[in-house]
Write a protein that holds these residues in place. Structure first.
Motif, PDB file in Angstrom:
ATOM      1  N   UNK A  10       0.815  -1.356  -0.030  1.00  0.00           N
ATOM      2  CA  UNK A  10       0.032  -0.252  -0.104  1.00  0.00           C
ATOM      3  C   UNK A  10       0.813   1.416   0.022  1.00  0.00           C
ATOM      4  N   UNK A  11       0.750   2.035  -1.265  1.00  0.00           N
ATOM      5  CA  UNK A  11       1.535   3.103  -1.240  1.00  0.00           C
ATOM      6  C   UNK A  11       0.885   4.396  -0.960  1.00  0.00           C
ATOM      7  N   UNK A  12       0.878   4.851   0.188  1.00  0.00           N
ATOM      8  CA  UNK A  12       0.322   6.105   0.784  1.00  0.00           C
ATOM      9  C   UNK A  12       1.336   7.464   0.794  1.00  0.00           C
ATOM     10  N   UNK A  13       2.427   7.379  -0.202  1.00  0.00           N
ATOM     11  CA  UNK A  13       3.312   8.495  -0.295  1.00  0.00           C
ATOM     12  C   UNK A  13       2.964   9.364  -1.492  1.00  0.00           C
ATOM     13  N   UNK A  14       3.771  10.756  -1.393  1.00  0.00           N
ATOM     14  CA  UNK A  14       3.474  11.573  -2.455  1.00  0.00           C
ATOM     15  C   UNK A  14       5.021  11.959  -2.784  1.00  0.00           C
ATOM     16  N   UNK A  97       4.398  10.987   5.145  1.00  0.00           N
ATOM     17  CA  UNK A  97       3.351  11.966   5.668  1.00  0.00           C
ATOM     18  C   UNK A  97       4.469  13.005   6.587  1.00  0.00           C
ATOM     19  N   UNK A  98       3.968  14.111   6.909  1.00  0.00           N
ATOM     20  CA  UNK A  98       4.824  14.963   7.928  1.00  0.00           C
ATOM     21  C   UNK A  98       4.688  14.335   9.005  1.00  0.00           C
ATOM     22  N   UNK A 100       3.668  13.281  12.607  1.00  0.00           N
ATOM     23  CA  UNK A 100       2.323  13.523  13.175  1.00  0.00           C
ATOM     24  C   UNK A 100       1.043  13.206  12.440  1.00  0.00           C
ATOM     25  N   UNK A 101       1.021  13.328  11.215  1.00  0.00           N
ATOM     26  CA  UNK A 101       0.049  12.980  10.045  1.00  0.00           C
ATOM     27  C   UNK A 101      -0.617  11.790  10.378  1.00  0.00           C
ATOM     28  N   UNK A 102       0.391  10.769  10.411  1.00  0.00           N
ATOM     29  CA  UNK A 102      -0.281   9.435  10.387  1.00  0.00           C
ATOM     30  C   UNK A 102      -0.881   9.092  11.612  1.00  0.00           C
ATOM     31  N   UNK A 103      -0.559   9.580  12.641  1.00  0.00           N
ATOM     32  CA  UNK A 103      -1.359   9.369  13.908  1.00  0.00           C
ATOM     33  C   UNK A 103      -2.577  10.151  13.793  1.00  0.00           C
TER      34      UNK A 103
END
Length: 402
Positions: A10-14, A97-98, A100-103
């Motif tokens: 699963x690629x959740x990157x940008x 993600x930056x 804190x964003x994943x949390x």
């Protein structure tokens, strides 16, 4: 059969580093699902060099082949539940993600490992998950400037010199790719998943293993020359020189022999590893070599240098790279057909496997092109999928030409 066939990523990157790492896994056969917002990943809307295609710009096109696209709103509770269902089927989860964003989104490692205990979770950041710089933007040029590398080339007294590519992004991508593979190997041996943390700063510093150790262990500071010498730790002459018709690269030739070839008696009594490293002599050697190389063409100098065994090369532009006979022989570039962009020519696979070759089985997807397909695989009915589209939780497009 491709080497990673049967694994799901699963690629959740940008942007570049994360998508590039995920693409490498896809090139090796993994089922890579690009999980992107319903409006599309950020890179879909911006491109290096303003190179826009018919539907998909070239930057996005270059980093997202061999993937399927699921367009989902992760800020929506239904969207998050959908992702959790998908995580249960995954082997690798990759995000940049930056901190804190994943949390905040509920897709951090601690949350997802409760769903899939053996998940390999690759978290990429600019400077690390914690620490004084954790919240700084992880942008390539900023990281280059903090890596120390810019002060190893260029001329003393002039601005530090950045690389002519997105160097830190590329190195970070390969570091994450390496980390994911190593963690999968560990899982094969033990059944255990784990958190794999990669940051751009550490990646670019570690890539300078030799140079950094020359400084930390050899106590040699970076000292740039008054001439455009190729590297502060390499002896002269080492760099790019203009000839009568173009440019040539010359790499550390034997100084006495160079003196004979160029007709410079001063070089004939020099000692390579002493005079070539001494800063005043290094500048002198570079200047004299530069003046002499203006007297002949690149082709003439290359023939002369080849005869005496000097390392040398012409200086390519991209138009030269794609037509070089060794590049053609190596099949460095691959071509495939894309429904909106036509024939796509792009760098291929730098790793060759004798039994499990890499191949392109999926073109770069449109936004949510595979949303219906992926949701059906994890148990959603056609009616449920239609309802999710109506509420805006997910999106699907076919990618018609503009």
């Amino acid at each position: 059969m491709s080497i990673l066939k049967g694994y799901r990523v699963l690629d959740c990157s940008i942007a570049m580093a994360g998508p590039f790492a995920a693409q490498r896994l896809g090139d090796m056969g993994a089922d890579v699902i690009k999980v992107e917002p319903t409006t599309g990943e950020w890179q879909r809307h911006t491109s290096a060099g303003a190179a826009y295609g018919n539907v998909i710009n070239t930057s996005f096109l270059s980093l997202n082949r061999n993937k399927r696209s699921l367009a989902v709103n992760l800020k929506d509770e239904e969207g998050k539940a959908l992702l959790y269902k998908l995580v249960a089927t995954a082997d690798v989860f990759l995000q940049n993600y930056r901190p804190g964003v994943a949390e905040r989104l509920g897709v951090d490692y601690e949350t997802l490992k409760r769903i899939k205990p053996d998940l390999v979770y690759v978290s990429m950041s600019g400077f690390g998950e914690t620490g004084p710089y954790a919240k700084r933007p992880g942008q390539d040029l900023l990281l280059q400037s903090m890596s120390g590398a810019m002060r190893s080339t260029g001329i003393a007294g002039t601005p530090p010199q950045p690389a002519g590519q997105y160097l830190v992004d590329a190195i970070t991508a390969y570091t994450a790719f390496e980390g994911a593979l190593a963690a999968l190997l560990h899982r094969e041996r033990t059944g255990e998943g784990q958190l794999v943390q990669i940051n751009m700063l550490d990646a670019i510093v570690a890539n300078q293993m030799q140079e950094m150790t020359v400084y930390t262990q050899g106590l040699k500071p970076q000292r740039r020359s008054e001439e455009p010498h190729g590297h502060c730790y390499i002896r002269a002459p080492y760099g790019v020189f203009q000839t009568s018709d173009s440019f040539i690269t010359l790499v550390t030739p034997h100084l006495p022999t160079l003196g004979q070839v160029l007709g410079v008696p001063e070089f004939e009594s020099m000692v390579d590893e002493v005079d070539g490293h001494t800063l005043p002599q290094r500048d002198f050697i570079f200047r004299v070599t530069r003046e002499k190389l203006l007297e002949k063409t690149t082709s003439e100098w290359r023939q002369i240098f080849d005869e005496v065994g000097f390392w040398n090369s012409e200086v390519y532009g991209y138009e030269d790279v794609v037509n070089d006979p060794q590049i053609v022989h190596n099949e460095t570039f691959v071509e495939y057909e894309h429904p909106s962009e036509g024939t796509v020519k792009t760098p291929g696979f730098p790793i060759k496997f004798s039994k499990t070759p890499c191949e392109i089985t999926r073109h770069t997807p449109f936004i949510g092109q595979h949303t219906d397909e992926i949701l059906a695989e994890i148990g959603f009915s056609p009616l449920e999928i239609a309802s999710l589209k109506e509420t805006g939780t997910v999106a699907a497009t076919t990618g018609e030409k503009k």
